[in-house]
Scaffold this motif. Sequence first.
Motif, mmCIF file in Angstrom:
data_model
loop_
_atom_site.group_PDB
_atom_site.id
_atom_site.type_symbol
_atom_site.label_atom_id
_atom_site.label_comp_id
_atom_site.label_asym_id
_atom_site.label_seq_id
_atom_site.Cartn_x
_atom_site.Cartn_y
_atom_site.Cartn_z
ATOM 1 N N VAL A 1 -3.025 -6.551 -2.567
ATOM 2 C CA VAL A 1 -4.453 -6.444 -2.870
ATOM 3 C C VAL A 1 -5.216 -5.944 -1.647
ATOM 4 N N GLY A 2 -4.779 -6.336 -0.462
ATOM 5 C CA GLY A 2 -5.423 -5.880 0.764
ATOM 6 C C GLY A 2 -5.330 -4.383 0.981
ATOM 7 N N GLN A 3 -4.394 -3.725 0.314
ATOM 8 C CA GLN A 3 -4.226 -2.281 0.448
ATOM 9 C C GLN A 3 -5.114 -1.486 -0.516
ATOM 10 N N VAL A 4 -5.805 -2.180 -1.427
ATOM 11 C CA VAL A 4 -6.715 -1.497 -2.349
ATOM 12 C C VAL A 4 -7.881 -0.933 -1.535
ATOM 13 N N PRO A 5 -8.186 0.351 -1.698
ATOM 14 C CA PRO A 5 -9.286 0.957 -0.933
ATOM 15 C C PRO A 5 -10.598 0.197 -1.114
ATOM 16 N N GLY A 6 -11.263 -0.081 0.002
ATOM 17 C CA GLY A 6 -12.544 -0.762 -0.027
ATOM 18 C C GLY A 6 -12.472 -2.273 0.096
ATOM 19 N N ALA B 1 -2.592 -4.003 -8.292
ATOM 20 C CA ALA B 1 -1.996 -4.488 -7.037
ATOM 21 C C ALA B 1 -1.297 -5.830 -7.260
ATOM 22 N N VAL B 2 -1.914 -6.701 -8.049
ATOM 23 C CA VAL B 2 -1.285 -7.996 -8.355
ATOM 24 C C VAL B 2 0.018 -7.757 -9.113
ATOM 25 N N GLU B 3 0.003 -6.843 -10.068
ATOM 26 C CA GLU B 3 1.218 -6.515 -10.828
ATOM 27 C C GLU B 3 2.278 -5.885 -9.930
ATOM 28 N N GLU B 4 1.865 -5.053 -8.996
ATOM 29 C CA GLU B 4 2.798 -4.434 -8.049
ATOM 30 C C GLU B 4 3.490 -5.504 -7.205
#
Length: 88
Positions: A24-29, A58-61
């Motif tokens: 989740v931290g890698q999601v832009p913004g 991201a959670v699913e990834e």
Amino acid sequence: MSTATYKVVGMTCGHCVNSVTEEVGQVPGVTDVNVDLATGGLTVSTVADVDDGAVRAAVEEAGYQVAEPANLLAGASGQTSGCGCGCS
């Protein structure tokens, strides 16, 4: 700045928390990610509006699911046995 809260299903250990936090931290913004193992709570802070689809992806990834609103009161019902990270 915007904040959104989710319920993540399937986390059972610290590794699970780290996996969700990292993805989740890698999601832009995204500026801050807080994951609570005991409750399954996920709080995401972003510089603009939260991209709900990107957070869910991201959670699913990371190997977990975001509970739908109808499932939030039921807690982890529908959760499969075993740890999402594969440690148990």
